[in-house]
Design an enzyme around this catalytic site. Structure first.
Site, PDB file in Angstrom:
ATOM      1  CG  ASP A  53      36.790  31.244  34.653  1.00 49.62           C
ATOM      2  OD1 ASP A  53      36.221  31.627  33.037  1.00 49.62           O
ATOM      3  OD2 ASP A  53      37.362  32.653  34.427  1.00 49.62           O
ATOM      4  CE1 TYR A  58      42.820  34.840  33.155  1.00 51.39           C
ATOM      5  CE2 TYR A  58      41.635  33.165  33.585  1.00 51.39           C
ATOM      6  CZ  TYR A  58      41.687  34.784  33.455  1.00 51.39           C
ATOM      7  OH  TYR A  58      40.531  35.017  33.381  1.00 51.39           O
ATOM      8  CD  GLN A 167      34.549  34.841  34.005  1.00 51.27           C
ATOM      9  OE1 GLN A 167      35.605  34.828  34.385  1.00 51.27           O
ATOM     10  NE2 GLN A 167      34.477  33.731  34.018  1.00 51.27           N
ATOM     11  CD  GLN A 285      45.777  31.660  49.504  1.00 46.78           C
ATOM     12  OE1 GLN A 285      44.822  32.084  48.408  1.00 46.78           O
ATOM     13  NE2 GLN A 285      46.631  32.803  49.768  1.00 46.78           N
TER      14      GLN A 285
HETATM   15  N1  LIG Z   1      36.550  37.403  33.109  1.00 47.55           N
HETATM   16  C1  LIG Z   1      37.571  38.262  32.997  1.00 47.55           C
HETATM   17  O1  LIG Z   1      37.832  39.336  32.169  1.00 47.55           O
HETATM   18  C2  LIG Z   1      38.465  37.899  34.549  1.00 47.55           C
HETATM   19  C3  LIG Z   1      39.444  39.171  34.930  1.00 47.55           C
HETATM   20  C4  LIG Z   1      39.764  38.701  36.285  1.00 47.55           C
HETATM   21  C5  LIG Z   1      39.821  37.902  36.813  1.00 47.55           C
HETATM   22  N2  LIG Z   1      38.833  36.741  36.253  1.00 47.55           N
HETATM   23  C6  LIG Z   1      38.712  35.201  36.524  1.00 47.55           C
HETATM   24  O2  LIG Z   1      38.562  35.266  38.440  1.00 47.55           O
HETATM   25  C7  LIG Z   1      38.748  34.308  38.721  1.00 47.55           C
HETATM   26  C8  LIG Z   1      39.171  35.335  40.496  1.00 47.55           C
HETATM   27  O3  LIG Z   1      39.573  36.374  39.546  1.00 47.55           O
HETATM   28  P1  LIG Z   1      41.211  37.074  40.910  1.00 47.55           P
HETATM   29  O4  LIG Z   1      42.412  36.225  41.071  1.00 47.55           O
HETATM   30  O5  LIG Z   1      41.287  37.968  40.132  1.00 47.55           O
HETATM   31  O6  LIG Z   1      41.117  37.916  42.139  1.00 47.55           O
HETATM   32  P2  LIG Z   1      40.661  37.160  43.043  1.00 47.55           P
HETATM   33  O7  LIG Z   1      39.981  35.668  43.416  1.00 47.55           O
HETATM   34  O8  LIG Z   1      39.566  38.160  43.734  1.00 47.55           O
HETATM   35  O9  LIG Z   1      41.430  36.887  43.959  1.00 47.55           O
HETATM   36  C9  LIG Z   1      42.631  35.677  44.197  1.00 47.55           C
HETATM   37  C10 LIG Z   1      43.533  35.339  45.285  1.00 47.55           C
HETATM   38  O10 LIG Z   1      43.295  36.580  46.212  1.00 47.55           O
HETATM   39  C11 LIG Z   1      43.952  35.849  47.382  1.00 47.55           C
HETATM   40  N3  LIG Z   1      43.123  35.278  48.237  1.00 47.55           N
HETATM   41  C12 LIG Z   1      42.529  34.554  47.399  1.00 47.55           C
HETATM   42  N4  LIG Z   1      41.915  33.195  49.265  1.00 47.55           N
HETATM   43  C13 LIG Z   1      42.262  33.535  49.749  1.00 47.55           C
HETATM   44  C14 LIG Z   1      42.385  33.195  51.367  1.00 47.55           C
HETATM   45  N5  LIG Z   1      40.754  32.556  51.686  1.00 47.55           N
HETATM   46  N6  LIG Z   1      42.630  33.784  51.703  1.00 47.55           N
HETATM   47  C15 LIG Z   1      44.019  34.803  51.789  1.00 47.55           C
HETATM   48  N7  LIG Z   1      44.398  35.313  50.655  1.00 47.55           N
HETATM   49  C16 LIG Z   1      43.292  34.553  49.257  1.00 47.55           C
HETATM   50  C17 LIG Z   1      45.307  34.543  46.467  1.00 47.55           C
HETATM   51  O11 LIG Z   1      46.176  35.628  46.222  1.00 47.55           O
HETATM   52  P3  LIG Z   1      47.686  35.979  47.166  1.00 47.55           P
HETATM   53  O12 LIG Z   1      47.429  34.190  48.286  1.00 47.55           O
HETATM   54  O13 LIG Z   1      48.946  35.623  45.973  1.00 47.55           O
HETATM   55  O14 LIG Z   1      47.773  37.155  48.118  1.00 47.55           O
HETATM   56  C18 LIG Z   1      44.622  34.728  45.279  1.00 47.55           C
HETATM   57  O15 LIG Z   1      44.946  34.592  44.065  1.00 47.55           O
HETATM   58  C19 LIG Z   1      40.082  34.507  38.092  1.00 47.55           C
HETATM   59  O16 LIG Z   1      41.008  33.250  38.804  1.00 47.55           O
HETATM   60  C20 LIG Z   1      39.691  34.703  36.693  1.00 47.55           C
HETATM   61  O17 LIG Z   1      39.747  32.688  36.175  1.00 47.55           O
HETATM   62  C21 LIG Z   1      38.276  36.455  35.009  1.00 47.55           C
END
Ligand SMILES: NC(=O)c1ccc[n+]([C@@H]2O[C@H](COP(=O)([O-])OP(=O)(O)OC[C@H]3O[C@@H](n4cnc5c(N)ncnc54)[C@H](OP(=O)(O)O)[C@@H]3O)[C@@H](O)[C@H]2O)c1
Length: 330
Positions: A53, A58, A167, A285
Site C-alpha cells: 500500500d 507518502y 481502507q 520488523q
Molecule cells: N488511508 C489512510 O488514510 C492511511 C493512514 C495511515 C496509514 N495508512 C497506511 O497504513 C500503513 C500502516 O499504518 P501506519 O504506518 O500508520 O501504522 P502501523 O503499521 O500501526 O505502525 C507502523 C510503525 O510501527 C512500528 N513497528 C512496526 N512493526 C514493528 C515491530 N515489529 N516492532 C516494533 N515496532 C514496529 C514502526 O515504527 P518505529 O520503528 O519508528 O517505532 C512502524 O513504522 C501505512 O504505511 C499506510 O500504507 C493509510
C-alpha cells in the site's frame, strides 16, 4: 501467508499487507535510512506478502519510487495499491492523476487505485464514473475507497457495484469503525483494509508512558490537544489508552506472544477484515509482524482483548477520524 481475493476483482492479496508510508521517513516518522526501507520491502515479499500500500502523499512519490526500486524484478507478482488525493477527484483530474500514478509506478495499469479521503466538494458520482471509465480502459484493474464512513460508502455503492475495498483505521486502541462502518462493510461485502494496525507502534509496547511518544506520533485523538502537532480540540485519553496497553501486555504475557503479534492476530480474526496493512521500517520488523499470521487466537483471548479495550472504545466514541474532532468522516 494466507491470501484473499478482493470482490469484483482478480486481485488475490496477502492478508498481511506492507504499508509503505513510514519507510519514507520525515513527517510523522523521523529519519529513515533508504537501505532499511529497501530491505523492509524485500523482506515483506520474501515472507509471502504480495500486497503493498502506497500513495502519492507518502513523501510526494518517494514511497512509490522505493517500491519500484526494491521490487522491480517481481513487479508482475505483486499487487500495488496507490491512492488519489482528494483535490484530484474531478473527472478530468482523476484521469490526469491516474496518468501520473502510472508514470510514478512505471506501469501500464494500476492494480488498485483508492480515493485517499472523501472530498465533499466534488460530486462523488463524477469521481466514481471516472474510475469506472479508467477500469474499462484497462488503466486500472480495480478501485477502492479509504476513510469512507456510512453515508459516503452508501452513496458510493449507489453509483457502482465495483468497489473493491474500504481502507480504514482499525486496531485494538482504535475500534471506532465497529460502531457503524464495519457492520455496513460486512453487509455490503466491502472488505476493510486496516491501516495503522499497530497504532503506529503503541501496540508493540515500545512506549511505557504518553510522554515517551514523540509529538509527531501523538497527533491522534488519544493524546491531549496540548501536544505540539495536534489539530483536534480534545483533552486526550492518555490514561485510558495506557491502561488498555497495560491490559493487552498482560494478556500477551499470559499467551506467551509478543504484543504486536497478538494485536495483529486479533485484527486478522475480526469479521470484515480483508487485509491488515502494517508499516515496518526494516527487515526485522517486517519478519516479526508476519509471524502474526501463524497465531491461532482462541475465542477466549479475543474476548479478553475486546473487554480490555472496550472502555477506551467507548470514551473515544464513533468518530473514526484519528486526527480531527471535526470529523472528515460522513
Ligand atoms: N488511508 C489512510 O488514510 C492511511 C493512514 C495511515 C496509514 N495508512 C497506511 O497504513 C500503513 C500502516 O499504518 P501506519 O504506518 O500508520 O501504522 P502501523 O503499521 O500501526 O505502525 C507502523 C510503525 O510501527 C512500528 N513497528 C512496526 N512493526 C514493528 C515491530 N515489529 N516492532 C516494533 N515496532 C514496529 C514502526 O515504527 P518505529 O520503528 O519508528 O517505532 C512502524 O513504522 C501505512 O504505511 C499506510 O500504507 C493509510
Amino acid at each position: 501467508m494466507k491470501y484473499t481475493t478482493l470482490p469484483n476483482t482478480d486481485l488475490k492479496v496477502s492478508r498481511i499487507a506492507f504499508g509503505a508510508w513510514a519507510i519514507v521517513g520525515g513527517f510523522n516518522w523521523g529519519p529513515q535510512d533508504e537501505k532499511d526501507s529497501i530491505e523492509a520491502l524485500q523482506a515483506a515479499y520474501e515472507a509471502g506478502i504480495n500486497f503493498f500500500d502506497t500513495a502519492e502523499a507518502y513523501g510526494n512519490g518517494a514511497s512509490e519510487n522505493l517500491i519500484n526500486k526494491a521490487l522491480s524484478d517481481v513487479k508482475d507478482k505483486i499487487v500495488v495499491a496507490t491512492k488519489l488525493k482528494p483535490e484530484d477527484f474531478a473527472y478530468q483530474s482523476v484521469k490526469k492523476a491516474c496518468e501520473a500514478r502510472l508514470k510514478a509506478l512505471q506501469t501500464d495499469s494500476l492494480d488498485l487505485l483508492q480515493l485517499h479521503w472523501p472530498n465533499h466538494d466534488i460530486p462523488l458520482e463524477e469521481t466514481i464514473s471516472a474510475l469506472e471509465a479508467l477500469k474499462s480502459e484497462g488503466k486500472i484493474r480495480a478501485f477502492g475507497v479509504s476513510n469512507f464512513g456510512v453515508q459516503d460508502l452508501k452513496e458510493c455503492l449507489s453509483y457502482s457495484d465495483q468497489v473493491a475495498s474500504n481502507q480504514l483505521p482499525y486496531n485494538l486502541l482504535w475500534r471506532a469503525i465497529e460502531f457503524e462502518i464495519l457492520p455496513l462493510c460486512i453487509e455490503k461485502n466491502v472488505p476493510v483494509l486496516c491501516y495503522s494496525p499497530l497504532m503506529q507502534g503503541l501496540l508493540t509496547g515500545k512506549f511505557a508512558s504518553p510522554e515517551q511518544v514523540p509529538d509527531d506520533r501523538a497527533r491522534t485523538r488519544h493524546f491531549s490537544k496540548e501536544r505540539a502537532q495536534t489539530r483536534h480540540q480534545e483533552f486526550g485519553k492518555e490514561q485510558e489508552t495506557f491502561a488498555a496497553i497495560e491490559a493487552i501486555r498482560r494478556i500477551a504475557e499470559k499467551a506467551n506472544l509478543p504484543m504486536g503479534s497478538l494485536s495483529l492476530a486479533w485484527l486478522l480474526a475480526q469479521p470484515g477484515v480483508g487485509s491488515v496493512i502494517v508499516g515496518g521500517r526494516n527487515g526485522e520488523q517486517v519478519r516479526r509482524n508476519v509471524e502474526a499470521m501463524e497465531v491461532q487466537l482462541p475465542d477466549t483471548i479475543v474476548s479478553e482483548l475486546n473487554q480490555a479495550t472496550d472502555h477506551l472504545k467507548q470514551v473515544l466514541g464513533a468518530n473514526a477520524d484519528l486526527w480531527q474532532s471535526d470529523s472528515r468522516y460522513r
